[in-house]
Design a protein around this motif. Structure first.
Motif, PDB file in Angstrom:
ATOM      1  N   PHE A  11       0.832  -1.201   0.000  1.00 47.23           N
ATOM      2  CA  PHE A  11       0.000   0.000   0.000  1.00 47.23           C
ATOM      3  C   PHE A  11       0.872   1.259   0.000  1.00 47.23           C
ATOM      4  CE2 PHE A  11      -2.127   3.274   2.617  1.00 47.23           C
ATOM      5  CZ  PHE A  11      -3.287   3.461   1.893  1.00 47.23           C
ATOM      6  N   ALA A  12       1.915   1.244   0.855  1.00 52.18           N
ATOM      7  CA  ALA A  12       2.787   2.408   0.958  1.00 52.18           C
ATOM      8  C   ALA A  12       3.605   2.608  -0.305  1.00 52.18           C
ATOM      9  CB  ALA A  12       3.710   2.253   2.168  1.00 52.18           C
ATOM     10  N   GLN A  13       4.127   1.518  -0.877  1.00 50.44           N
ATOM     11  CA  GLN A  13       4.958   1.636  -2.071  1.00 50.44           C
ATOM     12  C   GLN A  13       4.206   2.280  -3.219  1.00 50.44           C
ATOM     13  OE1 GLN A  13       8.318   0.890  -2.247  1.00 50.44           O
ATOM     14  NE2 GLN A  13       8.103   2.015  -4.156  1.00 50.44           N
ATOM     15  N   GLU A  14       2.943   1.920  -3.370  1.00 42.40           N
ATOM     16  CA  GLU A  14       2.129   2.505  -4.439  1.00 42.40           C
ATOM     17  C   GLU A  14       1.966   4.016  -4.231  1.00 42.40           C
ATOM     18  OE1 GLU A  14      -2.481   2.387  -6.044  1.00 42.40           O
ATOM     19  OE2 GLU A  14      -1.690   0.694  -4.901  1.00 42.40           O
ATOM     20  N   LEU A  15       1.719   4.432  -2.989  1.00 42.47           N
ATOM     21  CA  LEU A  15       1.531   5.853  -2.711  1.00 42.47           C
ATOM     22  C   LEU A  15       2.844   6.628  -2.823  1.00 42.47           C
ATOM     23  CD1 LEU A  15      -0.959   5.726   0.296  1.00 42.47           C
ATOM     24  CD2 LEU A  15      -1.415   6.632  -1.982  1.00 42.47           C
ATOM     25  N   VAL A  16       3.942   6.032  -2.369  1.00 48.24           N
ATOM     26  CA  VAL A  16       5.249   6.684  -2.482  1.00 48.24           C
ATOM     27  C   VAL A  16       5.558   6.993  -3.944  1.00 48.24           C
ATOM     28  CG1 VAL A  16       7.732   6.235  -2.303  1.00 48.24           C
ATOM     29  CG2 VAL A  16       6.250   5.817  -0.336  1.00 48.24           C
ATOM     30  N   GLN A  17       5.289   6.035  -4.830  1.00 51.22           N
ATOM     31  CA  GLN A  17       5.534   6.248  -6.255  1.00 51.22           C
ATOM     32  C   GLN A  17       4.544   7.253  -6.837  1.00 51.22           C
ATOM     33  OE1 GLN A  17       5.339   2.281  -7.879  1.00 51.22           O
ATOM     34  NE2 GLN A  17       7.388   1.733  -7.160  1.00 51.22           N
ATOM     35  N   ARG A  18       3.303   7.155  -6.440  1.00 51.85           N
ATOM     36  CA  ARG A  18       2.256   8.031  -6.983  1.00 51.85           C
ATOM     37  C   ARG A  18       2.489   9.488  -6.625  1.00 51.85           C
ATOM     38  NH1 ARG A  18      -4.131   7.153  -5.469  1.00 51.85           N
ATOM     39  NH2 ARG A  18      -4.977   9.033  -6.467  1.00 51.85           N
ATOM     40  N   LEU A  19       2.926   9.753  -5.386  1.00 51.72           N
ATOM     41  CA  LEU A  19       3.115  11.135  -4.920  1.00 51.72           C
ATOM     42  C   LEU A  19       4.555  11.614  -5.073  1.00 51.72           C
ATOM     43  CD1 LEU A  19       0.816  12.923  -3.599  1.00 51.72           C
ATOM     44  CD2 LEU A  19       0.312  10.476  -3.738  1.00 51.72           C
ATOM     45  N   GLY A  20       5.456  10.763  -5.529  1.00 55.17           N
ATOM     46  CA  GLY A  20       6.840  11.174  -5.712  1.00 55.17           C
ATOM     47  C   GLY A  20       7.573  11.431  -4.412  1.00 55.17           C
ATOM     48  N   VAL A  21       7.260  10.645  -3.370  1.00 55.92           N
ATOM     49  CA  VAL A  21       7.963  10.789  -2.087  1.00 55.92           C
ATOM     50  C   VAL A  21       9.379  10.236  -2.236  1.00 55.92           C
ATOM     51  CG1 VAL A  21       7.987  10.174   0.356  1.00 55.92           C
ATOM     52  CG2 VAL A  21       5.806  10.560  -0.808  1.00 55.92           C
ATOM     53  N   LYS A  22      10.379  11.034  -1.866  1.00 57.09           N
ATOM     54  CA  LYS A  22      11.769  10.598  -1.959  1.00 57.09           C
ATOM     55  C   LYS A  22      12.144   9.870  -0.683  1.00 57.09           C
ATOM     56  CE  LYS A  22      13.162  14.264  -5.139  1.00 57.09           C
ATOM     57  NZ  LYS A  22      14.036  15.445  -5.352  1.00 57.09           N
ATOM     58  N   GLY A  23      11.800   8.597  -0.648  1.00 61.07           N
ATOM     59  CA  GLY A  23      12.071   7.779   0.519  1.00 61.07           C
ATOM     60  C   GLY A  23      11.528   6.382   0.313  1.00 61.07           C
ATOM     61  N   ARG A  24      11.996   5.439   1.117  1.00 59.81           N
ATOM     62  CA  ARG A  24      11.539   4.058   1.059  1.00 59.81           C
ATOM     63  C   ARG A  24      10.455   3.832   2.109  1.00 59.81           C
ATOM     64  NH1 ARG A  24      16.661   4.364   1.731  1.00 59.81           N
ATOM     65  NH2 ARG A  24      16.522   3.462   3.831  1.00 59.81           N
ATOM     66  N   PRO A  25       9.502   2.949   1.861  1.00 57.91           N
ATOM     67  CA  PRO A  25       8.409   2.741   2.825  1.00 57.91           C
ATOM     68  C   PRO A  25       8.884   2.435   4.235  1.00 57.91           C
ATOM     69  CG  PRO A  25       7.881   1.664   0.756  1.00 57.91           C
ATOM     70  CD  PRO A  25       9.294   2.160   0.630  1.00 57.91           C
ATOM     71  N   GLU A  26      10.016   1.737   4.369  1.00 57.34           N
ATOM     72  CA  GLU A  26      10.495   1.361   5.706  1.00 57.34           C
ATOM     73  C   GLU A  26      11.294   2.475   6.374  1.00 57.34           C
ATOM     74  OE1 GLU A  26      13.621  -0.044   2.720  1.00 57.34           O
ATOM     75  OE2 GLU A  26      11.424   0.067   2.845  1.00 57.34           O
TER      76      GLU A  26
END
Length: 500
Positions: free
Chosen positions: A382-397
């Motif tokens: 769930f987090a990985q999809e949102l990180v990619q979608r919003l362009g967050v510069k970081g890993r889910p963990e």
């Protein structure tokens, strides 16, 4: 040592070849800097450029790995902030470091309480703290506890604290990030007075429009390198942006598309139980960005918190998609599709010591665990999809604390984007965020409106409100002074209403 900045006159602070690394990460690569008496030097750069590290070295919070410093002609190597203060160097932090259960006056003089006859001279302390607060435009009792003050008021207390130091160099780290136009002008008046008295300043800010008003020179850091120096503060913003990010940024605010005619939310004569605002009415349509402006104390934050169910109301109604909403119920507001990105990002938006994935899961358990089970794998996906979608510069963990302010803000926005809300409220969406990340946040806001959401933006940055909004509502002392269409909304008109 002699400065190499091309300026003339005596030097108060001189840095030569300052280098700093944390582990294998080199944060500063041989920085040279000079500041003269009565001079204000702007220190610019994106988040992570090294501005805070350089400031902390000057203020005694960190020691450089290499390089030398001189203060008023003598070698300077502070072991701690106390050494810096004894030399006459004070730092106003971007992140407030006040003690919430002490009074404003006690916070202003903490660590150096005035004594008379062996006892704390509270009358003198209250009088001096009150005078500084009034000069900054904050009309509150110095006996009031800091707990419960707005972010903007806390920032003004931090500034009042610094002004009482009698420092000969003040480092201002984003001092206006939470302040509106009127409060900023009060601060600038005090800064100009101190400059005339010979006090020097190092001014860190992401509000580039302020630099030309108050600063004398500009230095720019990028990735720990000093990449540009300007012997004047009258530098076009596009030039500064190119210096900061290493590329040209043609625009900051995205183009806005006309909103739909469908009314998503209607606020009818809403009044706060605390008295922060009263009889406020407005509507927001699908695809519309609705800005809320006003000076500190106008009731902006209290209004949007009430709409999101976080604060109680005494009267009035909120209608969402034609149906009344139960007020004072945040879970009901979220379920119905109203979400809030709060002004205090670190205190209310993210759990700093939790991972990005855990932060994104907060408020979304019903969407992640549809079968009733919440597992690490489902949270991670769930987090990985949102990180990619919003362009967050970081890993889910990765810990949220390790992210820049802009990426922390993207995490808060991503959490609520996952719910596809009907009304998206953002309170001070770019406070403390650099210009490169700010442009990305603006694009996200425009994207939310383009998806048909009703977007409400509260900001102390008037240019931000005007650049993003289809319409702007102005509040003053808790009262609604008017709603201006984009074509009529200007700095002058908004401030006329905000100070009426």
């Amino acid at each position: 040592m002699t400065p190499s900045d091309g300026q003339t006159g005596p030097v108060r602070l001189l840095l030569r070849g300052i280098r700093k690394a944390f582990g294998t990460n080199i944060v500063l690569h041989g920085i040279d800097l000079s500041i003269r008496p009565g001079e204000m030097v702007a220190l610019l750069g994106e988040n992570g450029a090294g501005k805070s590290t350089l400031s902390s070295i000057i203020a005694g919070l960190n020691r450089p790995d290499a390089g030398e410093m001189e203060w008023e002609g003598r070698a300077y190597a502070p072991d701690n902030p106390g050494d810096a203060l004894e030399n006459g160097i004070g730092l106003i932090h971007q992140e407030m470091k006040l003690l919430p259960d002490l009074s404003i006056a006690e916070n202003v003089f903490v660590g150096r309480l005035p004594m008379r006859g062996g006892r704390v001279d509270r009358a003198w302390m209250r009088e001096r703290a009150g005078a500084h607060l009034r000069a900054l435009g904050l009309d509150v009792s110095p006996d009031r506890l800091v707990r419960g003050l707005s972010v903007a008021a806390q920032q003004q207390v931090e500034i009042a604290k610094a002004l009482t130091l009698g420092a000969r160099l003040l480092i201002l780290d984003e001092p206006t990030a939470a302040l509106g136009l009127a409060e900023t002008e009060h601060l600038f008046a005090q800064v100009r007075r101190l400059k005339n008295e010979g006090v020097s300043f190092l001014y860190v800010s992401h509000r580039l429009e302020e630099i030309a008003q108050i600063c004398d020179r500009i230095v720019v850091l990028r990735d720990g390198h000093l990449v540009a120096t300007h012997d004047t503060a009258q530098v076009p913003v596009p030039v500064l942006l190119r210096d900061m990010v290493g590329r040209s940024i043609d625009r900051i605010f995205p183009s806005v598309q006309p909103p739909d005619t469908r009314e998503v939310i209607h606020v009818d004569t809403l009044s706060s139980k605390s008295g922060a605002f009263r009889d406020v009415s407005f509507s927001v349509h699908a695809g519309e960005v609705f800005g809320i402006a006003g000076i500190v104390g106008a009731g902006r934050t209290e209004l949007v918190r009430a709409i999101a169910g976080a604060d109680p109301v005494s009267s009035g109604a909120i209608v969402l998609d034609g149906e009344a909403l139960r007020t004072g119920q945040p879970d009901e507001a979220i379920r119905r599709g109203i979400v809030l990105v709060p002004e205090d990002r670190k205190g209310q938006g993210v759990v700093l010591d939790h991972s990005i994935a855990d932060n994104l899961a907060l408020g979304n358990a019903d969407r992640i665990a549809r079968s009733g089970w919440l597992t690490p794998d489902t949270v991670s996906r769930f987090a990985q999809e949102l990180v990619q979608r919003l362009g967050v510069k970081g890993r889910p963990e990765q810990s949220a604390r390790s992210l820049s302010g802009g990426n922390q803000q993207k995490v808060v926005i991503a959490r609520w984007v996952a719910r596809s809300p009907r009304v998206f409220i953002l309170d001070e969406p770019t406070r403390g965020i650099d210009m490169g990340a700010r442009a990305a946040i603006y694009d996200l806001i425009a994207g939310l409106a383009a998806q048909g959401m009703a977007v409400i933006v509260v900001s102390s940055d008037l240019e931000e409100v005007l650049g993003l909004s289809h319409r702007v509502m102005v509040l003053a002392r808790g009262r609604q002074m008017g709603v201006l269409p984009r074509a009529e909304a200007s700095n002058v008109r908004v401030m006329e209403l905000a100070t009426a």
